[in-house]
Design a protein around this motif. Structure first.
Motif, PDB file in Angstrom:
ATOM      1  N   TYR A  97       0.839  -1.199   0.000  1.00  0.00           N
ATOM      2  CA  TYR A  97       0.000   0.000   0.000  1.00  0.00           C
ATOM      3  C   TYR A  97       0.874   1.248   0.000  1.00  0.00           C
ATOM      4  CZ  TYR A  97      -3.329  -3.467   1.628  1.00  0.00           C
ATOM      5  OH  TYR A  97      -4.093  -4.593   1.753  1.00  0.00           O
ATOM      6  N   TYR A  98       0.445   2.216  -0.789  1.00  0.00           N
ATOM      7  CA  TYR A  98       1.091   3.525  -0.857  1.00  0.00           C
ATOM      8  C   TYR A  98       0.070   4.532  -0.353  1.00  0.00           C
ATOM      9  CZ  TYR A  98       2.644   7.858  -3.145  1.00  0.00           C
ATOM     10  OH  TYR A  98       3.027   9.141  -3.408  1.00  0.00           O
ATOM     11  N   GLU A  99       0.468   5.322   0.645  1.00  0.00           N
ATOM     12  CA  GLU A  99      -0.451   6.322   1.188  1.00  0.00           C
ATOM     13  C   GLU A  99       0.181   7.695   1.121  1.00  0.00           C
ATOM     14  OE1 GLU A  99      -2.768   5.377   4.689  1.00  0.00           O
ATOM     15  OE2 GLU A  99      -2.017   3.319   4.576  1.00  0.00           O
ATOM     16  N   SER A 100      -0.523   8.589   0.427  1.00  0.00           N
ATOM     17  CA  SER A 100      -0.141   9.995   0.347  1.00  0.00           C
ATOM     18  C   SER A 100      -1.435  10.773   0.515  1.00  0.00           C
ATOM     19  CB  SER A 100       0.552  10.287  -0.981  1.00  0.00           C
ATOM     20  OG  SER A 100       1.027  11.611  -0.993  1.00  0.00           O
ATOM     21  N   GLU A 101      -1.858  11.430  -0.516  1.00  0.00           N
ATOM     22  CA  GLU A 101      -3.170  12.090  -0.437  1.00  0.00           C
ATOM     23  C   GLU A 101      -4.269  11.026  -0.384  1.00  0.00           C
ATOM     24  OE1 GLU A 101      -5.906  15.230  -2.971  1.00  0.00           O
ATOM     25  OE2 GLU A 101      -3.849  14.829  -3.622  1.00  0.00           O
ATOM     26  N   TYR A 102      -4.060   9.930  -1.093  1.00  0.00           N
ATOM     27  CA  TYR A 102      -4.993   8.806  -1.128  1.00  0.00           C
ATOM     28  C   TYR A 102      -4.228   7.528  -0.822  1.00  0.00           C
ATOM     29  CZ  TYR A 102      -7.778  12.173  -3.754  1.00  0.00           C
ATOM     30  OH  TYR A 102      -8.454  13.288  -4.144  1.00  0.00           O
ATOM     31  N   ARG A 103      -4.958   6.504  -0.439  1.00  0.00           N
ATOM     32  CA  ARG A 103      -4.353   5.182  -0.264  1.00  0.00           C
ATOM     33  C   ARG A 103      -4.505   4.420  -1.581  1.00  0.00           C
ATOM     34  NH1 ARG A 103      -6.633  -0.032   2.737  1.00  0.00           N
ATOM     35  NH2 ARG A 103      -4.766  -1.288   2.625  1.00  0.00           N
ATOM     36  N   THR A 104      -3.398   3.855  -2.072  1.00  0.00           N
ATOM     37  CA  THR A 104      -3.399   3.119  -3.320  1.00  0.00           C
ATOM     38  C   THR A 104      -2.784   1.739  -3.095  1.00  0.00           C
ATOM     39  OG1 THR A 104      -3.103   5.180  -4.547  1.00  0.00           O
ATOM     40  CG2 THR A 104      -2.596   3.147  -5.721  1.00  0.00           C
ATOM     41  N   THR A 105      -3.459   0.703  -3.577  1.00  0.00           N
ATOM     42  CA  THR A 105      -2.934  -0.648  -3.503  1.00  0.00           C
ATOM     43  C   THR A 105      -1.999  -0.868  -4.681  1.00  0.00           C
ATOM     44  OG1 THR A 105      -4.934  -1.430  -2.408  1.00  0.00           O
ATOM     45  CG2 THR A 105      -3.542  -3.102  -3.441  1.00  0.00           C
ATOM     46  N   LEU A 106      -0.736  -1.169  -4.383  1.00  0.00           N
ATOM     47  CA  LEU A 106       0.254  -1.407  -5.430  1.00  0.00           C
ATOM     48  C   LEU A 106       0.403  -2.880  -5.757  1.00  0.00           C
ATOM     49  CD1 LEU A 106       3.061   1.052  -4.245  1.00  0.00           C
ATOM     50  CD2 LEU A 106       1.214   1.486  -5.882  1.00  0.00           C
ATOM     51  N   ALA A 107       0.143  -3.740  -4.784  1.00  0.00           N
ATOM     52  CA  ALA A 107       0.200  -5.193  -4.987  1.00  0.00           C
ATOM     53  C   ALA A 107      -0.880  -5.815  -4.110  1.00  0.00           C
ATOM     54  CB  ALA A 107       1.565  -5.748  -4.621  1.00  0.00           C
TER      55      ALA A 107
END
Length: 116
Positions: A97-107
């Protein structure tokens, strides 16, 4: 004279699956190559975070690695004696998971095999 059968490299990635032998200690540098909608590289900002969540076959979290202040889009997963002891031989999965402005699933549910 016979040759002693050798072990496979541990850890290793084969066809997208992470393998290692139970009890092995190691570290892996993961470089995250992120692109925006225009194909431009995303540099992970200082206020962002990245998490690797390893789960067993029943989807229970076995180990979570969390990183903030990611430098050069690279994180290091450290499997020391305590960490690798959490993974007896068997199959596992991991999410990133990548979290910045939004949470994004990378794998999502990438396979892991811990060999005996």
């Amino acid at each position: 004279m016979s040759r002693i059968p050798h072990a496979e490299l541990s850890p290793r990635l084969r066809n997208g699956v992470l393998y290692w032998y139970a009890g092995d200690t190691f570290s892996i540098d993961i470089h995250l190559m992120l692109r925006d909608y225009d194909g431009e590289e995303i540099i992970i900002p200082e206020d962002a975070s990245v998490s690797f969540v390893f789960k067993d076959e029943s989807e229970e979290t076995v180990k979570e690695f969390s990183f903030s202040a990611v430098e050069e889009n690279t994180v290091k997963l450290e499997f020391d004696e305590d960490c690798t002891a959490l993974f007896p031989p068997g199959e596992y999965s991991y999410d990133v998971y990548y979290e910045s402005e939004y949470r994004t699933t990378l794998a999502n549910n990438n396979r892991v095999v811990v060999e005996s």
